[in-house]
Design an enzyme around this catalytic site. Structure first.
Site, short mmCIF file in Angstrom:
data_model
loop_
_atom_site.label_atom_id
_atom_site.label_comp_id
_atom_site.label_asym_id
_atom_site.label_seq_id
_atom_site.Cartn_x
_atom_site.Cartn_y
_atom_site.Cartn_z
N GLY A 1 0.78 -1.23 0.00
CA GLY A 1 0.00 0.00 0.00
C GLY A 1 0.81 1.27 0.00
O GLY A 1 0.26 2.37 0.16
N CYS B 1 -16.54 4.25 -26.12
CA CYS B 1 -17.86 4.87 -26.14
C CYS B 1 -18.39 5.06 -24.73
O CYS B 1 -19.37 4.43 -24.33
CB CYS B 1 -18.80 4.03 -26.99
SG CYS B 1 -18.20 3.93 -28.66
N ARG C 1 -8.15 3.43 -14.60
CA ARG C 1 -8.08 4.00 -13.25
C ARG C 1 -8.79 5.35 -13.12
O ARG C 1 -9.27 5.68 -12.05
CB ARG C 1 -6.63 4.07 -12.75
CG ARG C 1 -6.05 2.67 -12.52
CD ARG C 1 -4.73 2.67 -11.77
NE ARG C 1 -4.86 3.15 -10.41
CZ ARG C 1 -4.46 4.33 -9.98
NH1 ARG C 1 -3.85 5.18 -10.80
NH2 ARG C 1 -4.63 4.69 -8.73
N GLU D 1 4.35 -6.50 1.36
CA GLU D 1 3.84 -6.83 0.03
C GLU D 1 3.64 -5.62 -0.87
O GLU D 1 2.52 -5.31 -1.26
CB GLU D 1 2.48 -7.54 0.17
CG GLU D 1 2.52 -8.74 1.07
CD GLU D 1 1.17 -9.39 1.23
OE1 GLU D 1 1.09 -10.61 1.16
OE2 GLU D 1 0.17 -8.66 1.44
N GLY E 1 3.23 -3.59 -4.15
CA GLY E 1 2.88 -3.89 -5.54
C GLY E 1 3.13 -2.66 -6.39
O GLY E 1 4.12 -2.54 -7.11
N ARG E 2 2.22 -1.68 -6.20
CA ARG E 2 2.30 -0.44 -6.95
C ARG E 2 3.69 0.19 -6.91
O ARG E 2 4.23 0.60 -7.93
CB ARG E 2 1.28 0.55 -6.34
CG ARG E 2 1.15 1.85 -7.07
CD ARG E 2 0.37 2.87 -6.21
NE ARG E 2 -0.84 2.29 -5.65
CZ ARG E 2 -2.03 2.30 -6.24
NH1 ARG E 2 -2.19 2.86 -7.41
NH2 ARG E 2 -3.08 1.75 -5.65
N TYR F 1 -1.43 -1.46 -12.11
CA TYR F 1 -2.89 -1.43 -12.24
C TYR F 1 -3.35 -0.80 -13.56
O TYR F 1 -4.41 -0.17 -13.61
CB TYR F 1 -3.54 -0.73 -11.03
CG TYR F 1 -3.12 -1.37 -9.72
CD1 TYR F 1 -3.54 -2.66 -9.41
CD2 TYR F 1 -2.28 -0.73 -8.83
CE1 TYR F 1 -3.15 -3.27 -8.22
CE2 TYR F 1 -1.88 -1.33 -7.64
CZ TYR F 1 -2.32 -2.60 -7.35
OH TYR F 1 -1.91 -3.20 -6.18
C1 LIG Z 1 -3.25 -5.06 -3.38
C2 LIG Z 1 -2.53 -5.74 -2.30
C3 LIG Z 1 -1.19 -5.47 -2.07
C4 LIG Z 1 -0.41 -4.44 -2.85
O1 LIG Z 1 -0.88 -3.16 -2.68
P1 LIG Z 1 -0.07 -1.94 -3.36
O2 LIG Z 1 -0.92 -0.77 -3.03
O3 LIG Z 1 -0.04 -2.21 -4.81
O4 LIG Z 1 1.27 -1.91 -2.75
C5 LIG Z 1 -0.55 -6.19 -1.08
N1 LIG Z 1 -1.21 -7.12 -0.35
C6 LIG Z 1 -2.51 -7.40 -0.55
C7 LIG Z 1 -3.17 -8.44 0.26
C8 LIG Z 1 -3.22 -6.72 -1.52
O5 LIG Z 1 -4.50 -6.99 -1.70
#
Ligand SMILES: *Cc1c(COP(=O)(O)O)cnc(C)c1O
Length: 433
Positions: free
Chosen positions: A249, A362, A331, A291, A293-294, A391
């Site tokens: 996150g 459209c 997004r 974890e 991601g982004r 994303y």
């Molecule tokens: C989406 C998600 C992440 C990654 O979130 P980011 O905002 O992309 O860092 C990590 N863990 C879980 C369980 C998620 O659902």
């Protein structure tokens, strides 16, 4: 000058990524085109991994949250950089299997994993299943029994943290479809129940408090709450939880308004808290997982579009239409997310007017940038939307039967296609009649 550190401008006044001229990339591979800077993805992986080694003595594992951009390519990079991954569906798990990802470093998430998805995970010895609810716990225990295995599990906990973010991406409160709550005792009940089952072993607790968060405070608070819970579980039910997964996150810069924190700072701060809380609650120092991601892939990506139309509605709005849109980047239509863009063929031109960049679908809401200050844009220009690495591809659709763009990875002057552009034939391949 740009929101992503990896971009520059060459002597032709063109935008450069990974030592590649973006106009040459657009000419060679066509538009719309996703371009991923592999060096920056790897650098971000290393920042997290090194911080885990430095601040937590390596007693943790950084998992790349695949859903931000899931492909064989991203799985392979995560593997090469020594990260684990988190997957949230059978399809993501299948991708990881096909990328030969070490299965012991995979965490499987999701609030409604199907029987088949759980069976795929059990058969492939996925390292941890992050169990969301009691039905899933029973199903998993049955499947693991059928294959005579003991699956390691963590529970997804709602720590009740308000992370001050867009409500669509807020997942830590009690009113959430994810996980079990602390307030009503659900969390203790499920841990106690699991401890009596034969084919699962409770090793950890997990939380994920939201996304695109710029504050360290909510993460610290979550770590505190989770460590408190580990203490209570030990006292109340006599189980020592060995692992703590604090989710992802961490925020990134989409526009100049965003003010992200350096990624290693999160691990630095959280390490201090976990260590002191472990002492306070008299529990073992847990192995920790994070974890992101982004924050691993977002800034590494840009999307190149060709401008096809300019519509100046006097005293109303000036629309710039490009050859992609909500199909490759949903997004804005989902969250009204803001982006920044550069006219790639005149990258140093000064902003001089307010425009709205629209896609070709459209839907009136098919917008990429609303009321953005841009240089003068003409038909035929190449527009680069920045920080689209997370994303975008993973949320892309074929709405209006528009093929998904190709993904090109760049590094040090080289460019290679890592995902092919879809063809019209791909679009009808599952149509039977
Ligand atoms: C989406 C998600 C992440 C990654 O979130 P980011 O905002 O992309 O860092 C990590 N863990 C879980 C369980 C998620 O659902």
């Amino acid at each position: 000058m740009f929101v992503s550190e990896n971009l520059s401008v060459n002597d032709k006044n063109r935008l450069v990524i990974g030592k590649n001229d973006t106009i040459e990339l657009a000419e060679k591979f066509g538009t719309p085109l996703y371009v991923m800077d592999e060096d920056l993805i790897r650098k971000n992986c290393r920042t997290y991994k090194n911080a885990m080694d430095k601040y937590y003595d390596g007693k943790g594992l950084v998992l790349y949250a695949n859903k931000a951009f899931c492909s064989l390519y991203t799985c392979r990079i995560a593997k090469e950089e020594g990260l684990g991954i988190d997957v949230v569906s059978g399809g993501e798990l299948y991708t990881a299997i096909k990328a030969d990802f070490p299965m012991d470093k995979v965490c499987f998430h999701g609030n409604n994993k199907t029987y088949d998805e759980l069976e795929l995970a059990v058969k492939n010895n996925v390292g941890h299943i992050i169990v969301d609810n009691v039905y899933e716990l029973d199903t998993l225990n049955d499947i693991a029994g059928k294959y005579q295995k003991i699956m390691k599990i963590m529970f997804r906990i709602k720590p009740g943290i308000d992370a001050h973010t867009h409500s669509f991406v807020q997942t830590g409160q009690i009113d959430s479809k994810f996980g079990v709550a602390l307030e009503n005792g659900e969390a203790f009940d499920i841990i106690e129940k699991a401890s009596k089952l034969e084919n699962v072993k409770v090793t950890g607790l997990h939380c994920h408090i939201g996304s695109q968060i710029f504050d360290i405070e909510p993460f610290c608070k979550a770590a505190e709450v989770m460590m408190g819970l580990i203490g209570e579980v030990k006292n109340k039910i006599g189980i020592e939880i060995e692992e703590l997964n604090l989710g992802g996150g961490y925020g990134i810069m989409y526009t100049e308004k965003d003010d992200p924190i350096e990624y290693d700072k999160y691990i630095e701060k959280i390490s201090v808290i976990v260590k002191s809380e472990a002492q306070k609650h008299n529990v073992k120092l847990p192995f920790i997982y994070m974890e992101p991601g982004r924050s691993i892939v977002a800034s590494a990506g840009i999307t190149l579009y060709t401008v096809g139309g300019v519509k100046d509605i006097k005293n109303v709005r000036k629309y710039i239409s490009v050859d992609g849109g909500m199909g490759d980047n949903p997004r804005y239509i989902l969250y009204q997310s803001e982006y920044s863009a550069v006219v790639a063929n005149k990258a140093n031109a000064e902003p001089c007017e307010k425009v709205t960049v629209a896609g070709k679908c459209c839907e009136s809401g098919d917008i990429l940038l609303k009321d953005a200050m841009m240089p003068k844009i003409e038909v035929g220009d190449t527009l680069a939307v920045l920080a689209t690495g997370a994303y975008n591809y993973s949320m892309a659709s074929n709405y209006n039967r528009i093929p998904r763009p190709a993904v090109v990875a760049v590094s040090n002057g080289e460019a290679k296609i890592v995902i092919k552009r879809e063809t019209y034939e791909d679009l009808i391949k599952n149509d039977i009649i």
